[in-house]
Design a protein around this motif. Sequence first.
Motif, mmCIF file in Angstrom:
data_model
loop_
_atom_site.group_PDB
_atom_site.id
_atom_site.type_symbol
_atom_site.label_atom_id
_atom_site.label_comp_id
_atom_site.label_asym_id
_atom_site.label_seq_id
_atom_site.Cartn_x
_atom_site.Cartn_y
_atom_site.Cartn_z
ATOM 1 N N CYS A 28 -9.149 107.930 77.133
ATOM 2 C CA CYS A 28 -8.383 106.756 77.560
ATOM 3 C C CYS A 28 -8.036 106.849 79.041
ATOM 4 C CB CYS A 28 -7.101 106.639 76.720
ATOM 5 S SG CYS A 28 -6.065 105.228 77.144
ATOM 6 N N GLU A 29 -8.725 106.065 79.853
ATOM 7 C CA GLU A 29 -8.459 106.048 81.287
ATOM 8 C C GLU A 29 -7.103 105.410 81.592
ATOM 9 O OE1 GLU A 29 -10.296 107.395 83.805
ATOM 10 O OE2 GLU A 29 -11.422 108.299 82.142
ATOM 11 N N GLU A 30 -6.692 104.453 80.773
ATOM 12 C CA GLU A 30 -5.432 103.754 81.025
ATOM 13 C C GLU A 30 -4.238 104.705 80.981
ATOM 14 O OE1 GLU A 30 -2.805 99.900 79.438
ATOM 15 O OE2 GLU A 30 -4.582 100.565 78.324
ATOM 16 N N LYS A 32 -3.986 107.541 82.126
ATOM 17 C CA LYS A 32 -3.847 108.295 83.371
ATOM 18 C C LYS A 32 -2.981 107.540 84.383
ATOM 19 C CE LYS A 32 -8.350 110.545 82.857
ATOM 20 N NZ LYS A 32 -9.704 110.738 83.439
ATOM 21 N N THR A 33 -2.710 106.268 84.115
ATOM 22 C CA THR A 33 -1.899 105.453 85.014
ATOM 23 C C THR A 33 -0.437 105.466 84.579
ATOM 24 O OG1 THR A 33 -2.155 103.392 83.760
ATOM 25 C CG2 THR A 33 -3.894 103.947 85.335
ATOM 26 N N VAL A 34 0.448 105.180 85.527
ATOM 27 C CA VAL A 34 1.882 105.110 85.219
ATOM 28 C C VAL A 34 2.142 104.003 84.206
ATOM 29 C CG1 VAL A 34 4.168 104.637 86.172
ATOM 30 C CG2 VAL A 34 2.530 106.018 87.481
ATOM 31 N N GLU A 35 1.434 102.892 84.351
ATOM 32 C CA GLU A 35 1.616 101.774 83.418
ATOM 33 C C GLU A 35 1.233 102.180 81.998
ATOM 34 O OE1 GLU A 35 1.281 100.457 87.498
ATOM 35 O OE2 GLU A 35 -0.086 101.656 86.250
ATOM 36 N N GLY A 36 0.129 102.908 81.876
ATOM 37 C CA GLY A 36 -0.302 103.348 80.560
ATOM 38 C C GLY A 36 0.685 104.304 79.933
ATOM 39 N N GLN A 37 1.216 105.209 80.727
ATOM 40 C CA GLN A 37 2.207 106.164 80.220
ATOM 41 C C GLN A 37 3.489 105.456 79.799
ATOM 42 O OE1 GLN A 37 2.465 108.966 83.475
ATOM 43 N NE2 GLN A 37 0.238 109.298 83.406
ATOM 44 N N ASP A 38 3.874 104.436 80.545
ATOM 45 C CA ASP A 38 5.070 103.661 80.176
ATOM 46 C C ASP A 38 4.874 102.962 78.836
ATOM 47 O OD1 ASP A 38 6.427 104.431 82.433
ATOM 48 O OD2 ASP A 38 5.946 102.610 83.580
ATOM 49 N N GLN A 42 2.587 114.875 81.706
ATOM 50 C CA GLN A 42 3.191 113.661 82.246
ATOM 51 C C GLN A 42 4.301 113.137 81.333
ATOM 52 O OE1 GLN A 42 2.688 112.238 85.256
ATOM 53 N NE2 GLN A 42 1.373 114.021 85.661
#
Length: 321
Positions: free
Chosen positions: A73-75, A77-83, A111
Motif C-alpha cells: 500500500c503506497e498510500e 506511506k503518506t501522512v494522509e494515509g496514516q491519518d 510511524q
Amino acid sequence: MKKIAVLTSGGDAPGMNTTIRAVVRRGIFKGLEVYGIYNGYRGLIDGNFVSMNLGSVGDIIHRGGTILQSTRCEEFKTVEGQDKALTQLKEKGIDGLIVIGGDGTFKGAEQLTAQGFPTNGIPGTIDNDIAGTEYTIGFDTAVNTAVEAIDKIRDTAASHERTYVVEVMGRDAGNIALWAGMCAGAESIIIPEVDYDAENVVDRIKKGYERGKTHSIIVIAEGVGKGTEIGKVIKEKTGFDTKVTILGHIQRGGAPSAYDRMMSNQLGAKAVDLLIDGKKGVMVGLKNNQVINTPFKEVEKEKHKQMMDLSTYHLARSLSI
C-alpha cells in the motif's frame, strides 16, 4: 488494553498463519478482544476488520501463506494515509496493533507508534534479513524447500552428467543461497555478500571433472544477478551441458516447518504480552536462543551495519573441494 488487532504485510512467508493463530489465541487467553485486518495496511486504511475467535484460527497452524492476505500500500506511506488508518483504529476502539512482516512493514508500524498508537512487530520474511533478530519466520521452511528441490535436481544432473545453476530467492541477502547450498552440497555458492569470480567458479567445476565428477550444482542468490547469465558463462568456458533452474516463489509457499511453527508461537505470544505490559514500538525477535525485543528505530539503525557471518560461507567452500 481491551482490543487489539493483527495484520500481515509485505511478502508472505510460511509461518504467518501460525503467528496469527498465536496472536489471536494468546490475546483471547489474556482476556482481550482480537481483530484481524485483511490486506495489510490497505485494509487498515479501508477499515477491513473482522472479529477473530478461537475458531477463526482453527486448523491454520500447518497452512502456508496468510489467511489475512497481504497487499502493498503506497498510500500508507503518506501522512494522509496514516491519518486514515489511525481514524479507523480509533473508530473501532482498537487499543493496540501487531504487524507481521519485514522492513517495509516495520517502517509503517514505526510511524503509527510515533503518532502515539501502540504497535509491535513480528519479523516474517523468508529472506532472514531483518536487523535486530537472528531469525525471521519463514526462513527455515524456505531453506528446506530449496534443499529438497536441489536434491531432486542433483538426481537429474548425475543421470545426465550436467552442470546445474540453481537460482534461489532472498532479495538482497544471500542467506537462503548459503544455507541451501551448503546443506545440499553445492560445488559453488554465489551470494551478494561476497564478490565472486566467474573464472573461479569455472575452475572449481573443471577440477571436479578432472578428478572424476560427472556433474556439479551451483547455487546463486537472486541478489547477485540472473542465474541464466552465470549459466551462459559456465557453458561457454567449459563446454559442459549446463542447465539453469529458477526456483522462484515455490520457496514462499508450503506448510511451515516445525521450527518455524515454534518460533511463530513464541514470537506471536510475546508480541501480545508486550502490548499488555505497555511496551510499544518494538519488534520481537530471537538472539542467542532468547526471545528479545528491539525498538523499531534501533532495527532501522542496525540494518545499515548488519553484516553476514561469513564463517559458514568459508566452511561451505572448504567442504565442496
